[in-house]
Design a protein around this motif. Structure first.
Motif, PDB file in Angstrom:
ATOM      1  N   HIS A   7      -5.129   6.933  -0.430  1.00  0.00           N
ATOM      2  CA  HIS A   7      -4.659   5.621   0.022  1.00  0.00           C
ATOM      3  C   HIS A   7      -4.864   4.619  -1.110  1.00  0.00           C
ATOM      4  O   HIS A   7      -5.989   4.361  -1.532  1.00  0.00           O
ATOM      5  CB  HIS A   7      -5.441   5.176   1.259  1.00  0.00           C
ATOM      6  N   ILE A   8      -3.764   4.033  -1.580  1.00  0.00           N
ATOM      7  CA  ILE A   8      -3.807   3.095  -2.701  1.00  0.00           C
ATOM      8  C   ILE A   8      -3.415   1.710  -2.194  1.00  0.00           C
ATOM      9  O   ILE A   8      -2.402   1.554  -1.514  1.00  0.00           O
ATOM     10  CB  ILE A   8      -2.857   3.551  -3.833  1.00  0.00           C
ATOM     11  N   SER A   9      -4.231   0.711  -2.500  1.00  0.00           N
ATOM     12  CA  SER A   9      -3.989  -0.673  -2.067  1.00  0.00           C
ATOM     13  C   SER A   9      -3.911  -1.574  -3.301  1.00  0.00           C
ATOM     14  O   SER A   9      -4.899  -2.213  -3.678  1.00  0.00           O
ATOM     15  CB  SER A   9      -5.119  -1.150  -1.146  1.00  0.00           C
ATOM     16  N   PRO A  10      -2.748  -1.645  -3.951  1.00  0.00           N
ATOM     17  CA  PRO A  10      -2.651  -2.335  -5.243  1.00  0.00           C
ATOM     18  C   PRO A  10      -3.104  -3.795  -5.233  1.00  0.00           C
ATOM     19  O   PRO A  10      -3.829  -4.220  -6.138  1.00  0.00           O
ATOM     20  CB  PRO A  10      -1.157  -2.222  -5.588  1.00  0.00           C
ATOM     21  N   ASP A  11      -2.679  -4.567  -4.226  1.00  0.00           N
ATOM     22  CA  ASP A  11      -3.040  -5.991  -4.225  1.00  0.00           C
ATOM     23  C   ASP A  11      -4.520  -6.200  -3.963  1.00  0.00           C
ATOM     24  O   ASP A  11      -5.156  -7.088  -4.552  1.00  0.00           O
ATOM     25  CB  ASP A  11      -2.195  -6.749  -3.196  1.00  0.00           C
ATOM     26  N   ILE A  12      -5.088  -5.388  -3.083  1.00  0.00           N
ATOM     27  CA  ILE A  12      -6.526  -5.469  -2.825  1.00  0.00           C
ATOM     28  C   ILE A  12      -7.307  -5.070  -4.063  1.00  0.00           C
ATOM     29  O   ILE A  12      -8.293  -5.720  -4.442  1.00  0.00           O
ATOM     30  CB  ILE A  12      -6.919  -4.588  -1.624  1.00  0.00           C
ATOM     31  N   ASP A  46       0.840  -1.202   0.000  1.00  0.00           N
ATOM     32  CA  ASP A  46       0.000   0.000   0.000  1.00  0.00           C
ATOM     33  C   ASP A  46       0.877   1.255   0.000  1.00  0.00           C
ATOM     34  O   ASP A  46       1.982   1.266   0.561  1.00  0.00           O
ATOM     35  CB  ASP A  46      -0.914   0.017   1.219  1.00  0.00           C
ATOM     36  N   ILE A  47       0.345   2.294  -0.618  1.00  0.00           N
ATOM     37  CA  ILE A  47       1.115   3.524  -0.772  1.00  0.00           C
ATOM     38  C   ILE A  47       0.153   4.706  -0.755  1.00  0.00           C
ATOM     39  O   ILE A  47      -1.015   4.569  -1.118  1.00  0.00           O
ATOM     40  CB  ILE A  47       1.929   3.488  -2.092  1.00  0.00           C
ATOM     41  N   ASN A  48       0.630   5.848  -0.294  1.00  0.00           N
ATOM     42  CA  ASN A  48      -0.154   7.078  -0.330  1.00  0.00           C
ATOM     43  C   ASN A  48       0.425   8.014  -1.379  1.00  0.00           C
ATOM     44  O   ASN A  48       1.607   8.371  -1.322  1.00  0.00           O
ATOM     45  CB  ASN A  48      -0.156   7.757   1.046  1.00  0.00           C
ATOM     46  N   LEU A  49      -0.389   8.386  -2.350  1.00  0.00           N
ATOM     47  CA  LEU A  49       0.002   9.318  -3.405  1.00  0.00           C
ATOM     48  C   LEU A  49      -1.128  10.310  -3.629  1.00  0.00           C
ATOM     49  O   LEU A  49      -2.307   9.932  -3.573  1.00  0.00           O
ATOM     50  CB  LEU A  49       0.300   8.578  -4.709  1.00  0.00           C
ATOM     51  N   PHE A  50      -0.782  11.553  -3.884  1.00  0.00           N
ATOM     52  CA  PHE A  50      -1.773  12.604  -4.142  1.00  0.00           C
ATOM     53  C   PHE A  50      -2.797  12.693  -3.009  1.00  0.00           C
ATOM     54  O   PHE A  50      -3.957  13.036  -3.228  1.00  0.00           O
ATOM     55  CB  PHE A  50      -2.490  12.367  -5.484  1.00  0.00           C
ATOM     56  N   MET A  68       4.661  -1.526   5.929  1.00  0.00           N
ATOM     57  CA  MET A  68       5.209  -1.183   4.619  1.00  0.00           C
ATOM     58  C   MET A  68       6.390  -2.063   4.282  1.00  0.00           C
ATOM     59  O   MET A  68       7.363  -2.149   5.041  1.00  0.00           O
ATOM     60  CB  MET A  68       5.639   0.286   4.574  1.00  0.00           C
ATOM     61  N   THR A  69       6.313  -2.747   3.148  1.00  0.00           N
ATOM     62  CA  THR A  69       7.427  -3.548   2.659  1.00  0.00           C
ATOM     63  C   THR A  69       8.498  -2.619   2.121  1.00  0.00           C
ATOM     64  O   THR A  69       8.220  -1.750   1.280  1.00  0.00           O
ATOM     65  CB  THR A  69       6.960  -4.501   1.557  1.00  0.00           C
ATOM     66  N   GLN A  83       6.872  -0.248  -3.922  1.00  0.00           N
ATOM     67  CA  GLN A  83       6.416   0.336  -5.186  1.00  0.00           C
ATOM     68  C   GLN A  83       7.495   1.212  -5.807  1.00  0.00           C
ATOM     69  O   GLN A  83       7.620   1.283  -7.035  1.00  0.00           O
ATOM     70  CB  GLN A  83       5.121   1.133  -4.985  1.00  0.00           C
ATOM     71  N   GLU A  84       8.286   1.873  -4.975  1.00  0.00           N
ATOM     72  CA  GLU A  84       9.400   2.662  -5.497  1.00  0.00           C
ATOM     73  C   GLU A  84      10.420   1.746  -6.156  1.00  0.00           C
ATOM     74  O   GLU A  84      10.931   2.044  -7.244  1.00  0.00           O
ATOM     75  CB  GLU A  84      10.058   3.457  -4.370  1.00  0.00           C
ATOM     76  N   PHE A  85      10.734   0.635  -5.498  1.00  0.00           N
ATOM     77  CA  PHE A  85      11.691  -0.326  -6.047  1.00  0.00           C
ATOM     78  C   PHE A  85      11.186  -0.943  -7.345  1.00  0.00           C
ATOM     79  O   PHE A  85      11.902  -0.963  -8.361  1.00  0.00           O
ATOM     80  CB  PHE A  85      11.955  -1.430  -5.013  1.00  0.00           C
ATOM     81  N   TRP A  86       9.951  -1.428  -7.347  1.00  0.00           N
ATOM     82  CA  TRP A  86       9.458  -2.226  -8.465  1.00  0.00           C
ATOM     83  C   TRP A  86       8.920  -1.379  -9.613  1.00  0.00           C
ATOM     84  O   TRP A  86       9.165  -1.686 -10.778  1.00  0.00           O
ATOM     85  CB  TRP A  86       8.403  -3.206  -7.970  1.00  0.00           C
ATOM     86  N   VAL A  87       8.196  -0.316  -9.291  1.00  0.00           N
ATOM     87  CA  VAL A  87       7.563   0.492 -10.343  1.00  0.00           C
ATOM     88  C   VAL A  87       8.452   1.660 -10.762  1.00  0.00           C
ATOM     89  O   VAL A  87       8.809   1.790 -11.930  1.00  0.00           O
ATOM     90  CB  VAL A  87       6.175   1.005  -9.891  1.00  0.00           C
ATOM     91  N   ARG A  88       8.818   2.501  -9.794  1.00  0.00           N
ATOM     92  CA  ARG A  88       9.596   3.692 -10.159  1.00  0.00           C
ATOM     93  C   ARG A  88      10.993   3.330 -10.657  1.00  0.00           C
ATOM     94  O   ARG A  88      11.451   3.839 -11.682  1.00  0.00           O
ATOM     95  CB  ARG A  88       9.713   4.638  -8.956  1.00  0.00           C
ATOM     96  N   GLU A  89      11.669   2.414  -9.944  1.00  0.00           N
ATOM     97  CA  GLU A  89      13.035   2.042 -10.308  1.00  0.00           C
ATOM     98  C   GLU A  89      13.088   0.797 -11.185  1.00  0.00           C
ATOM     99  O   GLU A  89      14.170   0.306 -11.510  1.00  0.00           O
ATOM    100  CB  GLU A  89      13.874   1.815  -9.042  1.00  0.00           C
ATOM    101  N   LYS A  90      11.909   0.273 -11.559  1.00  0.00           N
ATOM    102  CA  LYS A  90      11.792  -0.870 -12.469  1.00  0.00           C
ATOM    103  C   LYS A  90      12.570  -2.102 -11.977  1.00  0.00           C
ATOM    104  O   LYS A  90      13.068  -2.901 -12.773  1.00  0.00           O
ATOM    105  CB  LYS A  90      12.232  -0.486 -13.879  1.00  0.00           C
ATOM    106  N   GLY A  91      12.662  -2.237 -10.656  1.00  0.00           N
ATOM    107  CA  GLY A  91      13.309  -3.416 -10.082  1.00  0.00           C
ATOM    108  C   GLY A  91      14.800  -3.499 -10.309  1.00  0.00           C
ATOM    109  O   GLY A  91      15.394  -4.563 -10.105  1.00  0.00           O
ATOM    110  N   MET A  92      15.433  -2.395 -10.675  1.00  0.00           N
ATOM    111  CA  MET A  92      16.852  -2.416 -11.026  1.00  0.00           C
ATOM    112  C   MET A  92      17.807  -2.376  -9.829  1.00  0.00           C
ATOM    113  O   MET A  92      18.896  -2.953  -9.898  1.00  0.00           O
ATOM    114  CB  MET A  92      17.157  -1.241 -11.964  1.00  0.00           C
ATOM    115  N   PRO A  93      17.492  -1.687  -8.716  1.00  0.00           N
ATOM    116  CA  PRO A  93      18.465  -1.613  -7.609  1.00  0.00           C
ATOM    117  C   PRO A  93      18.826  -2.989  -7.052  1.00  0.00           C
ATOM    118  O   PRO A  93      18.038  -3.931  -7.102  1.00  0.00           O
ATOM    119  CB  PRO A  93      17.721  -0.777  -6.554  1.00  0.00           C
ATOM    120  N   GLU A  94      20.044  -3.074  -6.529  1.00  0.00           N
ATOM    121  CA  GLU A  94      20.459  -4.299  -5.857  1.00  0.00           C
ATOM    122  C   GLU A  94      19.600  -4.517  -4.614  1.00  0.00           C
ATOM    123  O   GLU A  94      19.119  -3.569  -4.004  1.00  0.00           O
ATOM    124  CB  GLU A  94      21.936  -4.202  -5.447  1.00  0.00           C
TER     125      GLU A  94
END
Length: 309
Positions: A43-48, A36-40, A135-136, A149-160
């Motif tokens: 409250h956003i719950s992607p898996d739900i 889950d993440i808060n934007l704008f 929060m994961t 969501q920052e790791f997977w969506v914004r950074e496209k899963g690239m960071p170590e």
């Protein structure tokens, strides 16, 4: 009643098959909220939301997130206003987040999801695993911390990936109905979701693992890994970063204390004996759900395993 632990996209695909095999109202779905993440201010719950949209027939099944045929006019204008729009939200999707945020001013998350489910005509019971904030987070190089969501969506899963942890999990408690659904069900299914960031945030909540052990009901898990790669998502990279073998055997090691049966793909049948050495039963079949027929067949086999116990 069957209880399903869900997150990501793998388990929702399985649930599509399950509702063709058992009555939808007999399903209870415990859903990860660690993403889950808060934007704008919302409250956003992607898996739900994936579960809500899938069960109400409006999910975009090409992307497996968002609403089919949605537009992105609101996001485009927000970008013109200078907002960072890395997390894609469709116009109709925004309505969900606005409605949920308004409801959360008066109700808990579990009460909110119950109201939304009713409005969408959903018969299954959808339970967020907790009403508390968990929060994961991913620990990357130079001790940089990223929300999932920052790791997977914004950074496209690239960071170590050096570590994965669940901020707030130590003080979180299960949402009402979660423990009861684990104890009173006929069987528990851990779906083919990412074991690290979809299922572990559920199992990490105080009392969840013990409820599963106390239930004495059959616990069936479906591997999200075929060969040395996940069917989808970052499970492989996360497992590797944590020093876990990226294979169905690695999945078996994660779940070994909780499950009775691990379902693996026929391409991994050579792992059967190795997994059984952990004290688990192994069921070998096709777990790649490309068509509805695949989802239904896998669901029939899972229900058959539960009834056989």
């Amino acid at each position: 009643m069957i209880t399903v632990l869900s997150g990501g996209t793998g388990t929702p695909k399985l649930i599509q098959g399950l509702i063709k095999v058992v009555q939808e109202e007999t399903l209870t779905i415990i859903v990860n909220t660690g993403d889950d993440i808060n934007l704008f201010g919302l409250h956003i719950s992607p898996d739900i939301d994936t579960i809500l949209y899938m069960l109400s027939g409006i999910l975009d099944e090409e992307k497996w997130w968002g609403i089919k045929n949605d537009t992105f006019n609101c996001l485009e204008l927000l970008a013109k206003y200078g907002h960072d729009t890395w997390f894609l939200l469709g116009d109709r999707d925004f309505a969900t987040h606005i409605y949920r945020t308004l409801l959360l001013k008066k109700y808990s998350l579990s009460e909110t999801i119950s109201i939304m489910s009713t409005k969408l005509g959903i018969k299954a019971k959808i339970l967020p695993v907790t009403n508390d904030t968990v929060m994961t987070k991913i620990r990357s190089s130079k001790n940089k911390i990223l929300a999932f969501q920052e790791f997977w969506v914004r950074e496209k899963g690239m960071p170590e990936v050096h570590d994965v942890f669940f901020d707030g999990v130590e003080i979180a408690t299960p949402a009402p109905g979660v423990v009861d659904s684990l104890i009173e069900c006929e069987g528990i299914i851990i779906g083919p979701s990412n074991p690290i960031t979809s299922i572990e945030p559920i199992l990490g909540i105080k009392g969840i693992k013990q409820a599963i052990l106390d239930s004495k009901k059959p616990v069936i898990a479906v591997s999200p890994i075929i060969g040395e790669a996940p069917v989808s998502g970052p499970a492989g990279k996360l497992m590797k970063g944590l020093g876990i073998e990226v294979s169905s055997f690695g999945v078996a090691q994660i779940y070994s204390e909780l499950i009775d049966v691990l379902i693996i793909d026929k391409k991994d049948r050579e792992l059967k004996n190795e997994i059984e050495s952990l004290g688990l039963e192994v069921h070998v079949t096709n777990i790649l759900m490309k068509k509805m027929e695949d989802k239904i067949q896998l669901s029939k086999e899972i229900i058959g395993l539960i009834k056989a116990f």
